[in-house]
Design a protein around this motif. Structure first.
Motif, PDB file in Angstrom:
ATOM      1  N   ALA A 198     193.688  88.519  20.226  1.00  0.00           N
ATOM      2  CA  ALA A 198     193.844  88.021  18.874  1.00  0.00           C
ATOM      3  C   ALA A 198     192.738  89.094  17.913  1.00  0.00           C
ATOM      4  N   MET A 199     191.829  89.467  18.353  1.00  0.00           N
ATOM      5  CA  MET A 199     190.885  90.156  17.289  1.00  0.00           C
ATOM      6  C   MET A 199     191.347  91.745  17.509  1.00  0.00           C
ATOM      7  N   LYS A 200     191.958  92.223  18.667  1.00  0.00           N
ATOM      8  CA  LYS A 200     192.685  93.507  18.724  1.00  0.00           C
ATOM      9  C   LYS A 200     193.749  93.664  17.611  1.00  0.00           C
ATOM     10  N   LYS A 201     194.589  92.466  17.603  1.00  0.00           N
ATOM     11  CA  LYS A 201     195.690  92.485  16.681  1.00  0.00           C
ATOM     12  C   LYS A 201     195.246  92.624  15.143  1.00  0.00           C
ATOM     13  N   TYR A 202     193.940  91.986  15.000  1.00  0.00           N
ATOM     14  CA  TYR A 202     193.479  91.753  13.597  1.00  0.00           C
ATOM     15  C   TYR A 202     192.859  93.254  13.154  1.00  0.00           C
ATOM     16  N   LEU A 203     192.428  93.937  14.251  1.00  0.00           N
ATOM     17  CA  LEU A 203     191.771  95.145  13.898  1.00  0.00           C
ATOM     18  C   LEU A 203     193.073  96.267  13.581  1.00  0.00           C
ATOM     19  N   LEU A 204     194.042  96.247  14.430  1.00  0.00           N
ATOM     20  CA  LEU A 204     195.234  97.085  14.322  1.00  0.00           C
ATOM     21  C   LEU A 204     195.737  96.837  12.904  1.00  0.00           C
ATOM     22  N   SER A 205     195.678  95.525  12.344  1.00  0.00           N
ATOM     23  CA  SER A 205     196.246  95.272  11.126  1.00  0.00           C
ATOM     24  C   SER A 205     195.419  95.769   9.975  1.00  0.00           C
ATOM     25  N   GLN A 206     194.092  96.126  10.446  1.00  0.00           N
ATOM     26  CA  GLN A 206     193.203  96.770   9.247  1.00  0.00           C
ATOM     27  C   GLN A 206     193.065  98.387   9.625  1.00  0.00           C
ATOM     28  N   ASN A 207     194.156  98.922  10.177  1.00  0.00           N
ATOM     29  CA  ASN A 207     194.317 100.204  10.351  1.00  0.00           C
ATOM     30  C   ASN A 207     193.171 100.925  11.133  1.00  0.00           C
ATOM     31  N   ILE A 208     192.668 100.093  12.220  1.00  0.00           N
ATOM     32  CA  ILE A 208     191.820 100.786  13.122  1.00  0.00           C
ATOM     33  C   ILE A 208     192.538 101.208  14.494  1.00  0.00           C
ATOM     34  N   PRO A 209     192.472 102.555  14.703  1.00  0.00           N
ATOM     35  CA  PRO A 209     193.449 103.255  15.634  1.00  0.00           C
ATOM     36  C   PRO A 209     193.303 102.640  17.055  1.00  0.00           C
ATOM     37  N   GLU A 210     194.418 102.275  17.746  1.00  0.00           N
ATOM     38  CA  GLU A 210     194.227 101.685  18.921  1.00  0.00           C
ATOM     39  C   GLU A 210     193.446 102.354  20.029  1.00  0.00           C
ATOM     40  N   THR A 211     193.476 103.589  19.795  1.00  0.00           N
ATOM     41  CA  THR A 211     192.655 104.462  20.859  1.00  0.00           C
ATOM     42  C   THR A 211     191.071 104.365  20.654  1.00  0.00           C
ATOM     43  N   GLN A 212     190.630 103.576  19.285  1.00  0.00           N
ATOM     44  CA  GLN A 212     189.223 103.326  19.422  1.00  0.00           C
ATOM     45  C   GLN A 212     189.065 101.765  19.565  1.00  0.00           C
ATOM     46  N   ILE A 213     189.760 101.114  20.226  1.00  0.00           N
ATOM     47  CA  ILE A 213     189.664  99.722  20.479  1.00  0.00           C
ATOM     48  C   ILE A 213     189.678  99.700  21.898  1.00  0.00           C
ATOM     49  N   LEU A 214     188.476  98.939  22.630  1.00  0.00           N
ATOM     50  CA  LEU A 214     188.567  98.652  24.082  1.00  0.00           C
ATOM     51  C   LEU A 214     188.567  97.257  24.191  1.00  0.00           C
ATOM     52  N   VAL A 215     189.287  96.801  25.194  1.00  0.00           N
ATOM     53  CA  VAL A 215     189.489  95.194  25.408  1.00  0.00           C
ATOM     54  C   VAL A 215     188.591  94.811  26.450  1.00  0.00           C
ATOM     55  N   GLU A 216     187.725  93.601  26.480  1.00  0.00           N
ATOM     56  CA  GLU A 216     187.136  92.882  27.200  1.00  0.00           C
ATOM     57  C   GLU A 216     187.777  91.569  27.155  1.00  0.00           C
ATOM     58  N   ASP A 217     188.673  90.954  28.051  1.00  0.00           N
ATOM     59  CA  ASP A 217     189.205  89.710  27.696  1.00  0.00           C
ATOM     60  C   ASP A 217     188.946  88.613  28.842  1.00  0.00           C
ATOM     61  N   GLN A 218     187.700  88.929  29.727  1.00  0.00           N
ATOM     62  CA  GLN A 218     187.524  88.040  30.766  1.00  0.00           C
ATOM     63  C   GLN A 218     186.338  87.004  30.512  1.00  0.00           C
ATOM     64  N   SER A 219     185.673  87.290  29.605  1.00  0.00           N
ATOM     65  CA  SER A 219     184.249  86.599  29.285  1.00  0.00           C
ATOM     66  C   SER A 219     184.366  85.056  28.765  1.00  0.00           C
ATOM     67  N   THR A 220     183.688  84.229  28.888  1.00  0.00           N
ATOM     68  CA  THR A 220     183.707  83.022  28.475  1.00  0.00           C
ATOM     69  C   THR A 220     182.075  82.576  28.006  1.00  0.00           C
ATOM     70  N   THR A 221     181.225  83.542  28.096  1.00  0.00           N
ATOM     71  CA  THR A 221     180.000  83.234  27.827  1.00  0.00           C
ATOM     72  C   THR A 221     179.564  84.333  27.056  1.00  0.00           C
ATOM     73  N   THR A 222     178.378  84.115  25.891  1.00  0.00           N
ATOM     74  CA  THR A 222     177.628  85.452  25.293  1.00  0.00           C
ATOM     75  C   THR A 222     177.251  86.274  26.622  1.00  0.00           C
ATOM     76  N   PHE A 223     176.454  85.720  27.467  1.00  0.00           N
ATOM     77  CA  PHE A 223     175.999  86.618  28.455  1.00  0.00           C
ATOM     78  C   PHE A 223     177.228  87.414  29.257  1.00  0.00           C
ATOM     79  N   GLU A 224     178.291  86.879  29.523  1.00  0.00           N
ATOM     80  CA  GLU A 224     179.312  87.646  30.107  1.00  0.00           C
ATOM     81  C   GLU A 224     179.967  88.336  28.894  1.00  0.00           C
ATOM     82  N   ASN A 225     179.872  88.181  27.678  1.00  0.00           N
ATOM     83  CA  ASN A 225     180.409  89.089  26.631  1.00  0.00           C
ATOM     84  C   ASN A 225     179.456  90.570  26.886  1.00  0.00           C
ATOM     85  N   MET A 226     178.085  90.302  27.065  1.00  0.00           N
ATOM     86  CA  MET A 226     177.355  91.455  27.057  1.00  0.00           C
ATOM     87  C   MET A 226     177.503  92.106  28.317  1.00  0.00           C
TER      88      MET A 226
END
Length: 341
Positions: free
Chosen positions: A221-249
């Protein structure tokens, strides 16, 4: 004067720790504790000096101490209580929404009860029961004051501007109910976009997995929003496994260093979240051995008190050694105060 020296020592020790690592919870709390108590002590000393000047000044001091301060305290408690009503109206009824009211009611009961018991002593109450009540109330007051220290440290951490060139911007996810980002998550993404425009070569890492009640991953959902704001897809990296802030990091750290191609220096990393969550995010980044500083997106004022209380409770749970040491200090104080001199 001895108290001033003690609190100055606290400030100096806290400052030295923070100069070495400004994401130190211990250092930040020591600095805030010493700084706030030093301010209160100097203020009281100033009021006493003013009251010695003339009778009119003495009357003014009495008005401030016995009228203005209690009114401010009462107003603060009423604000916390009514804030829960606003929270429940806008966010729905939940245990979390009641935190603000619980704090307000707790202060209204604890502060007068502590000073009353301390004034009457144990003459009207069995000594053991009196000591137990004093211990409970003193612990309550200490953790309430430490909440103020936490607020000061959190504010202070975010006041230091970040002006250096940024290579990566981690955006921390939050709950979603559809593929569209809710206002809270949108504000985090908008803050990341703000820093991206200052650093056009930076890459944004959208970090957040898919919960059991979420239709897609937060990162999607976050990537979808960034693309709608004209952020190039090449400048977006996806981390979609984390469930906690520690895992985010932790998971974002792995993606960043797999992507980083410059060997001469380490990448400069920011993470974007809401202002109430920046400090805890920074502490988790430190725990993950990720050198990253946080920037905070604004949060609706009605949501802020409850969010900050929740963050504070989470930190006390995370730093159990700190919580236990504060309880032991209260216990030691009560035992010492009851010893015959």
């Amino acid at each position: 004067m001895p108290f001033v020296i003690v609190f100055c020592v606290f400030v100096i020790i806290g400052s030295l720790i923070l100069l070495k690592e400004r994401r130190s919870f211990f250092g930040g709390m020591i600095f805030a504790f010493g700084g706030l108590f030093l301010t209160l002590t100097l203020l009281m000393m100033g009021l006493l000096k003013v009251s010695e000047i003339s009778a009119n000044s003495s009357t003014l001091v009495l008005i401030i101490v016995y009228a203005l301060v209690p009114l401010l305290f009462l107003g603060m408690c009423v604000f916390f209580i009514f804030n829960t009503h606003t929270m429940q109206t806008k966010e729905g009824r939940s245990v979390t929404a009641k935190l603000s009211a619980l704090l307000g009611i707790n202060l209204l009961i604890t502060v007068p009860a502590f000073f009353y018991l301390w004034s009457v002593g144990s003459s009207k109450i069995p000594a053991l029961f009196f000591s137990f009540l004093i211990f409970v109330l003193l612990s309550d007051l200490l953790f309430s004051f430490l909440f103020t220290c936490y607020l000061f440290y959190s504010w202070m951490y975010q006041m230091i501007p970040i002006k250096k060139k940024v290579d990566y911007i981690i955006t921390l996810g939050s709950g979603i109910t559809s593929e569209n980002v809710p206002p809270l998550l949108k504000s985090r993404l908008d803050k990341a976009i703000e820093y991206y425009h200052k650093n056009p070569k930076a890459k944004i890492i959208v970090s957040g997995g898919q919960g059991a009640d979420e239709p897609v991953s937060e990162a999607f959902a976050m990537k979808k929003y960034l693309l709608s704001q004209n952020i190039p897809e090449t400048q977006i990296l996806v981390e979609d496994q984390s469930t906690t802030t520690f895992e985010n990091m932790s998971f974002s750290k792995k993606i960043i260093f797999e992507d980083w191609m410059v060997e001469k220096r380490e990448p400069t990393i920011l993470f974007s979240t809401n202002n109430y969550h920046v400090l805890r995010g920074a502490l988790y980044a430190r725990k993950a051995h990720l050198k990253a500083e946080g920037v905070g997106a604004p949060t609706a004022m009605y949501f802020l008190p409850t969010a900050l209380i929740r963050e504070y409770i989470a930190l006390l749970t995370q730093y159990k050694w700190f919580t236990l040491s504060m309880i032991l200090i209260c216990l030691a104080f009560v035992i010492y105060s009851q010893l015959p001199i």
